[in-house]
Write an enzyme that holds these catalytic residues in place. Sequence first.
Site, PDB file in Angstrom:
ATOM      1  CG  ASP A 110      -3.092   5.952   6.855  1.00  0.00           C
ATOM      2  OD1 ASP A 110      -1.949   5.581   7.193  1.00  0.00           O
ATOM      3  OD2 ASP A 110      -3.663   5.511   5.838  1.00  0.00           O
ATOM      4  CG  HIS A 139      -0.177   4.034   4.566  1.00  0.00           C
ATOM      5  ND1 HIS A 139      -1.438   3.711   5.005  1.00  0.00           N
ATOM      6  CD2 HIS A 139       0.278   2.970   3.879  1.00  0.00           C
ATOM      7  CE1 HIS A 139      -1.740   2.489   4.587  1.00  0.00           C
ATOM      8  NE2 HIS A 139      -0.717   2.012   3.916  1.00  0.00           N
ATOM      9  CB  SER A 165      -0.960   0.023   1.192  1.00  0.00           C
ATOM     10  OG  SER A 165      -0.251   0.052   2.404  1.00  0.00           O
TER      11      SER A 165
END
Length: 370
Positions: A334, A337, A47
């Site tokens: 977040d 990340h 991600s």
Amino acid sequence: MITFKFYCFLCLLLATVMLSSGGRLVKADAFPVGGGMVPAMFIFGDSLIDNGNNNDLNSFAKANYFPYGIDFDGGPTGRFSNGYTMVDEIAELLGLPMIPPYSQASSSKEQTIHGVNFASAAAGILDITGRNFVGRLPFNQQIKNFENSLDQITDNLGAGDVAQMLSQSLFFVGMGSNDYLNNYLMPNYPTRNQYNGQQFADLLSKEYTTQLTKLYNLGARKFVLAGIGRMGCIPNIIAHGTNGRCSEDVNQLVLPFNENMRTMINNLSTNLPGSKFVFVNVDNMFQDLLSNARSYGFRVVNRGCCGIGRNRGQVTCLPFQTPCPNRREYVFWDAFHPTEAVNVLMGRKAFSGTPDFVYPINIQQLANIP
């Protein structure tokens, strides 16, 4: 214990564009169409560098909604960031166009000739990793998708030209974090009962070696491999602790993986003629960032800019949640990340940094090798 992946946080790259109060505002069509330092870049990972491959999957690991992309021209795209990811930065620095995700790339020469991004949120080195998110594209599947793209590119260029192009292109791989966050550390996985920390790192390294060798056999020669960062210091891990500080147990758990990567790179360089490997030491970069946060302009180092619960890390950023306004001062976007600002900073070190951050040479030097 952990409901997402973060990945190494391997991050890399550079930036020469303007930062606003929340991130860099740049036109996606501002990139040159060609003339880069390398012909193309092919991207594999999770991600931190997924730029939309999970959007159409039956997956809980998605970021194609606001406020993700709040500082990205074009809004939410599937990037797990407020703006650029590290590989967006790499492409810009190398003079390449924006690299399209595999899910959107077609057989058009213009769309695939400068590279393709195969990364998928929740993906791991092991196929079983990330199953709690249902849909995801493990590294093995990403390699298969690269083979499919290779057929398309060969149709456009011809076999001889493709071989030459691949030998000069960069293959950026950032894998491993999910194998800890969404496998080893998850209570519904048996892995922790089957392997101790060193044994698990050895298992990952063995499989990783096989996978990278597959890419070599498909034509890859110039590899950039990102290690795992200070995973114990991400907001989600801190939020699940009791003292509000980094988990040294988790930080120590992933160290053998990073140590194995150096040995793996040395072995692969010896056994794969013509190959060249660069190791991005994200752990060292992150330690430097935490130790010198103020001098780098970061004020908040232990909680997310967007999220819910303790340290804004117990639940990751929800649709249409209002994020912090001063994103440039946050290390984390977040629960898992980093912000675009961190991607930029760490990218600079990866591109032109010294061996304590990128080993044995940096990305710029790798790109300039004939």
